[in-house]
Design a protein around this motif. Structure first.
Motif, PDB file in Angstrom:
ATOM      1  N   HIS A 159       0.801  -1.222   0.000  1.00 27.06           N
ATOM      2  CA  HIS A 159       0.000   0.000   0.000  1.00 27.06           C
ATOM      3  C   HIS A 159       0.839   1.279   0.000  1.00 27.06           C
ATOM      4  N   ARG A 160       1.942   1.255   0.773  1.00 27.50           N
ATOM      5  CA  ARG A 160       2.677   2.498   1.058  1.00 27.50           C
ATOM      6  C   ARG A 160       3.302   3.113  -0.196  1.00 27.50           C
ATOM      7  N   LEU A 224       0.486  -8.617   3.410  1.00 26.49           N
ATOM      8  CA  LEU A 224       1.813  -8.102   3.085  1.00 26.49           C
ATOM      9  C   LEU A 224       2.738  -9.204   2.611  1.00 26.49           C
ATOM     10  N   GLY A 257       7.793  -3.454   3.033  1.00 22.09           N
ATOM     11  CA  GLY A 257       7.776  -2.651   4.252  1.00 22.09           C
ATOM     12  C   GLY A 257       8.787  -3.234   5.232  1.00 22.09           C
ATOM     13  N   ALA A 260       7.046  -5.817   7.540  1.00 18.99           N
ATOM     14  CA  ALA A 260       6.613  -6.975   6.760  1.00 18.99           C
ATOM     15  C   ALA A 260       7.810  -7.803   6.314  1.00 18.99           C
ATOM     16  N   GLN A 264       7.243 -11.598   7.611  1.00 22.80           N
ATOM     17  CA  GLN A 264       6.407 -12.493   6.809  1.00 22.80           C
ATOM     18  C   GLN A 264       7.192 -13.656   6.204  1.00 22.80           C
ATOM     19  N   ASN A 291      10.321   2.816   6.991  1.00 16.08           N
ATOM     20  CA  ASN A 291       9.971   4.027   7.741  1.00 16.08           C
ATOM     21  C   ASN A 291      10.129   3.805   9.249  1.00 16.08           C
ATOM     22  N   GLY A 294       5.940  -0.121  12.045  1.00 13.11           N
ATOM     23  CA  GLY A 294       4.983  -1.014  11.414  1.00 13.11           C
ATOM     24  C   GLY A 294       3.631  -0.799  12.067  1.00 13.11           C
ATOM     25  N   PHE A 295       2.762  -0.076  11.406  1.00 12.25           N
ATOM     26  CA  PHE A 295       1.446   0.302  11.949  1.00 12.25           C
ATOM     27  C   PHE A 295       1.674   1.155  13.202  1.00 12.25           C
TER      28      PHE A 295
HETATM   29  C1  TPP Z   1      -0.069 -10.352   6.500  1.00 13.64           C
HETATM   30  C2  TPP Z   1      -0.604  -9.065   7.057  1.00 13.64           C
HETATM   31  N1  TPP Z   1      -0.759  -8.911   8.383  1.00 13.64           N
HETATM   32  C3  TPP Z   1      -1.227  -7.756   8.873  1.00 13.64           C
HETATM   33  C4  TPP Z   1      -1.538  -6.717   8.050  1.00 13.64           C
HETATM   34  C5  TPP Z   1      -2.072  -5.399   8.618  1.00 13.64           C
HETATM   35  N2  TPP Z   1      -1.086  -4.332   8.345  1.00 13.64           N
HETATM   36  C6  TPP Z   1      -1.207  -3.501   7.320  1.00 13.64           C
HETATM   37  S1  TPP Z   1       0.067  -2.478   7.168  1.00 13.64           S
HETATM   38  C7  TPP Z   1       0.812  -3.074   8.527  1.00 13.64           C
HETATM   39  C8  TPP Z   1       2.122  -2.519   8.989  1.00 13.64           C
HETATM   40  C9  TPP Z   1       3.143  -2.702   7.939  1.00 13.64           C
HETATM   41  O1  TPP Z   1       4.345  -2.144   8.332  1.00 13.64           O
HETATM   42  P1  TPP Z   1       5.559  -2.083   7.337  1.00 13.64           P
HETATM   43  O2  TPP Z   1       5.781  -3.405   6.707  1.00 13.64           O
HETATM   44  O3  TPP Z   1       6.709  -1.493   8.044  1.00 13.64           O
HETATM   45  O4  TPP Z   1       5.035  -1.124   6.162  1.00 13.64           O
HETATM   46  P2  TPP Z   1       4.546   0.404   6.306  1.00 13.64           P
HETATM   47  O5  TPP Z   1       3.061   0.397   6.357  1.00 13.64           O
HETATM   48  O6  TPP Z   1       5.173   0.976   7.512  1.00 13.64           O
HETATM   49  O7  TPP Z   1       5.041   1.031   5.056  1.00 13.64           O
HETATM   50  C10 TPP Z   1       0.047  -4.087   9.085  1.00 13.64           C
HETATM   51  C11 TPP Z   1       0.415  -4.834  10.290  1.00 13.64           C
HETATM   52  C12 TPP Z   1      -1.416  -6.929   6.670  1.00 13.64           C
HETATM   53  N3  TPP Z   1      -1.758  -6.006   5.783  1.00 13.64           N
HETATM   54  N4  TPP Z   1      -0.916  -8.084   6.198  1.00 13.64           N
END
Ligand code: TPP
Length: 829
Positions: A159-160, A224, A257, A260, A264, A291, A294-295
């Motif tokens: 998404h980011r 993710l 991310g 992630a 993952q 960044n 994470g959330f």
């Molecule tokens: C497998 C999974 N678990 C939980 C989520 C919920 N979720 C969405 S964004 C996020 C944080 C992600 O952090 P990071 O990977 O650092 O990326 P950022 O959003 O900081 O760019 C979470 C836990 C998800 N989208 N996918």
């Protein structure tokens, strides 16, 4: 002058501070722990490293190369020439960057986010602000890739910053992106579609050299990292399509991310595919858009080691960390990473470390969980302003102009009527159909006996000097007899004949899975191994002159990673019959995300069809709770709007027709096949060769032996074969047995016709091996009632259970006997 790298660590006191190599070696090895990487200075403070406490001018110099805003981890690469290559470049003066270009990209990246923030306050967009250096990074990577002959770049990201990349890298119109925020034309996606920060896109990138590079941003679910293997599979398919220099022409760039990446497992699986035959793509550029959050979770909560990138150290690849607020360093690393990939054909990882300006999404308030960090961020200027000041440019006039332009685009979007389309299917999809099934898609799949014999001969022949294993020699002799109608065809041979015929007709076949070359149940033997020198011979690659490509690979021990890869492959090679095989059907639950998020729903969400086949061994044989059930119930629950086909062929011939149907129909839909284990060799499941000459796969196998059944047992798969054997033993002429060979789309008309044909039958009984809460019972019974013409629909099944089956082989036998007694008797519930 290049120098030999020391293979061991010295303490600082052992280093001669006047020996350049000794001093530099310490910094090449440990310097990354003291680099300045967090723009806000909160995380990753320089770590004390006694080995670096070296006095002197040389140490100062080495520190500049290895402890600045770039940190490099490469000493773990065993190949010294690669380490040498890296250190030579890191220890050279950086090239002069095009500062105005960098500023322009940063300004556009930041202002795009700011305009959305002001016009669509409180709407989720997942801003890139804090790591907008990603945009010049990608710009540099793709430009260099164009110089290295890349024609296509496969991009994957979550998404980011996705919308930012769409506009500033993929050339999507901001009007179109804004109209997604306006949510125009909702009727066009009732019950389907996806949110704007998940959809895929295709676009073209105009490189500075004038070359155009096609970009493909892979559609992405929320889960993710699940997209990682998909992007790799897509890349491999594109590379194979382009032939010998495909690895040069198609480059994957995968963004992650930080939380992630560290967390993952599917990414760990994908990384492990990197150098494996059949899965390698000649390396990709991986970027952690880091960044440092994470959330709402801080780095120490997301990761057990200093860097979220540490997982990648399992591979012999370089890892570069770079402070995202030093755009020139970012650009330098982008070029270096790209050159490394093209020189050594491995992955490269770049950890781009910035911050996150807003909450996780723009509806989150981050001051609740990280008040101090966000107090600091509030006063921190956007990167384009910092950089403009650094290079002595006033950015305001250009910023005002661009902001006004975006404002115009936004206004235009408010009057848009149609949902914009971001992605175009490549022309090789033109001849295939998605959507709901139409009878015009049906094809004939039977082959004449002479054709089957010719294929069988090719499949059972091997070079005269090939030292064949005695057991395989016998197997091939038997298969040759099967191909000439001298003995019934079993599942193994039926599959080989299906593959062989398709290859001869020009359809490539690709099969992967754990131990798929031999086959888990010793049934396939698609690769012959010489007993003398372990040389390999693949009969399916020698079926006919000019035949299509046959690939069969034993995969790494992964489900999610490999299935994701094959899904991706099937997306970019619809002409190929792509099959993924689970070792036992229930292991596919390790790939549930790929099944739910891509295979079953990809067409609905993104308009992206696939003809991927899943082979899932299924059947109750007393092997315990984990090897019995491929979880038919789960696939049936996912089925709607003709999104896939769910089949359980119960004879070898049916399997043959099913595979050929899948390849030869223009309808490209996932095919879930519950495949046999003991039924592979069940005497009632083998087929006369003539059955392979029948016109097609039968969605329903009718009762053929009992003339006037009083009850109709309807079932799917092995239990039906067992019932037929037992019925014969008991000389039972009361029970008719009907097989539902295709469970979805539900063959209502065929089944109704078969039930109607037996009007003397007073009751209909759904029989399954699975417990009452599993299998197809809940799905089949109401559908049978619809066509039962008032006759009762009863059921025979195991008692409800939380696990699929007993762990005791003897208990299994007792249960199975009871099921069969109940089914052939009258005690049904
Ligand atoms: C497998 C999974 N678990 C939980 C989520 C919920 N979720 C969405 S964004 C996020 C944080 C992600 O952090 P990071 O990977 O650092 O990326 P950022 O959003 O900081 O760019 C979470 C836990 C998800 N989208 N996918």
């Amino acid at each position: 002058m290049a120098s030999k790298i020391q293979e061991f660590t010295r303490s600082a006191s052992e280093v001669d501070p006047h020996d350049r190599e000794q001093v530099f070696d310490a910094f090449r090895r440990w310097g990354y722990l003291q680099a300045q990487l967090d723009p806000l200075g909160q995380y990753l403070p320089p770590q004390p490293v006694p080995e670096l406490d070296i006095p002197g001018e040389l140490a100062q110099q080495a520190r500049r190369y290895y402890c600045s805003t770039i940190a490099s981890e490469f000493i773990h690469i065993p190949d010294s020439s690669r380490r040498q290559w890296i250190q030579e470049r890191l220890e050279a003066e950086p090239p002069t960057p095009d500062q105005h270009q960098i500023l322009d990209l940063l300004l556009k990246a930041d202002l795009f986010e700011q305009v959305i923030q002001s016009r669509y306050l409180g709407t989720k967009r997942f801003s890139l602000e804090g790591v907008t250096a990603l945009i010049p990074f990608l710009w540099e990577v793709i430009n260099h890739a164009a110089d290295r002959n890349a024609q296509q770049v496969v991009l994957a990201m979550s998404h980011r910053g996705r919308l930012n990349v769409m506009v500033n890298i993929m050339g999507k119109s901001p009007v179109d992106v804004f109209s997604k925020f306006e949510d125009v034309d909702p009727r066009s996606v009732l019950g389907g579609g996806d949110v704007k920060y998940h959809i895929g896109a295709t676009g073209a990138f105009q490189a500075a050299s004038g070359k155009s590079v096609n970009l493909h941003l892979v559609s992405n679910p929320s889960h993710l990292e699940a997209v990682d293997p998909v992007a790799m599979g897509r890349t491999r398919a594109k590379q194979i399509r382009l032939g010998e220099d495909g690895v040069e022409k198609v480059l994957p760039v995968i963004m992650h991310g930080d939380a992630a990446f560290a967390g993952q497992g599917i990414w760990a699986e994908t990384l492990n595919l990197s150098l494996v035959p059949g899965f390698s793509v000649g390396g990709g550029i991986h970027v952690i858009v880091n960044n440092l959050i994470g959330f709402t979770a801080d780095p120490p909560e997301c990761n057990s080691s200093r860097f979220s990138s540490d997982l990648a150290k399992r591979l012999p690849i370089p890892i570069f960390h770079v402070n995202a607020e030093d755009p020139e360093a970012v650009i330098r690393i982008a070029a270096l990473a790209l050159e490394y990939r093209y020189t050594f054909n491995t992955d490269v990882l770049v950890d781009l470390i910035g911050y996150r300006r807003h909450g996780h999404s723009e509806v989150d308030d981050p001051t609740i969980t990280q008040p101090l960090r966000y107090a600091r961020i509030k006063d921190h200027p956007p990167l384009y302003q910092i950089y403009a000041q650094r290079i002595g440019v006033d950015p305001k006039p250009e910023a005002d102009r661009y902001q006004a332009q975006l404002g115009e685009h936004q206004k235009k979007a408010t009057t848009a009527k149609k949902m914009p389309v971001f992605a175009q299917l490549p022309e090789y999809w033109n001849k295939y159909k998605g959507g709901c099934f139409k009878t015009e898609y049906e094809v004939e799949t039977g082959l004449a006996p002479s054709q089957l014999a010719a294929i069988a001969d090719a499949l059972t022949t091997y070079p005269a000097d090939f030292a064949i294993h005695p057991k395989i020699k016998k197997l091939l002799e038997q298969r040759a007899e099967m191909g000439h109608g001298k003995r019934p065809v079993d599942f193994g041979m039926a599959e080989a004949l299906a593959f062989g015929s398709l290859l001869g007709e020009g359809t490539p076949v690709r099969l992967t899975g754990q131990d798929s070359q031999r086959g888990t149940f010793n049934q396939r033997h698609s690769v012959l191994v010489s007993t003398v020198d372990e040389e390999l011979y693949v009969p399916l690659s020698h079926v006919a002159p000019g035949q299509a490509r046959f690939e069969v690979y034993n995969s790494i021990l992964s489900e999610a990673g490999v299935l994701g890869f094959e899904y991706g492959y099937s997306r970019d090679y619809p002409e190929t019959l792509v099959l993924w095989e689970a070792q036992f059907g229930d292991f596919a639950n390790g790939a549930q995300i790929v099944i739910d998020q891509f295979v079953s729903s990809g067409e609905d969400k993104w308009g992206l069809p696939t003809g991927l086949v899943l082979l899932l061994p299924h059947g109750y044989e007393g092997q315990g709770p984990e090897h019995s059930s491929a979880r038919i119930e789960r696939y049936l629950q996912l089925a709607a709007r003709d999104n896939m086909q769910i089949c359980q062929p119960s004879t070898a011939a049916q399997y043959f027709h099913l595979l050929r149907r899948q390849a030869n129909r223009a309808w490209r839909k996932p095919l879930i096949v519950f495949t046999p284990k003991s039924m592979l060799r069940h005497p009632d499941a083998i087929s006369p060769l003539s059955d392979l000459s029948r016109p097609r796969f039968l969605n329903v196998l009718p009762e053929t032996e009992v003339q006037l059944p009083q009850r109709l047992l309807v079932c799917t798969g092995k239990i039906g074969r067992e019932l037929r054997v037992e019925r014969k033993k008991r000389k039972d002429d009361r029970s008719g047995i009907i097989f539902v060979e295709q469970l979805y789309p539900w063959p209502e008309a065929d089944l109704a016709a078969e039930l109607d044909r037996h009007s003397a039958a007073r009751e209909i009984v759904w029989v399954q091996e699975e417990p009452a809460n599993m299998g197809a019972l809940w799905y089949a019974v109401p559908r049978l009632r619809r066509i039962a013409r008032g006759r009762p629909v009863l059921t025979v099944k195991r008692s409800p259970s939380s696990s699929p089956s007993t762990g005791s082989a003897k208990a299994h036998e007792m249960e199975q006997k009871t099921l069969i007694d109940l089914a052939l008797g009258s005690k049904t519930s």
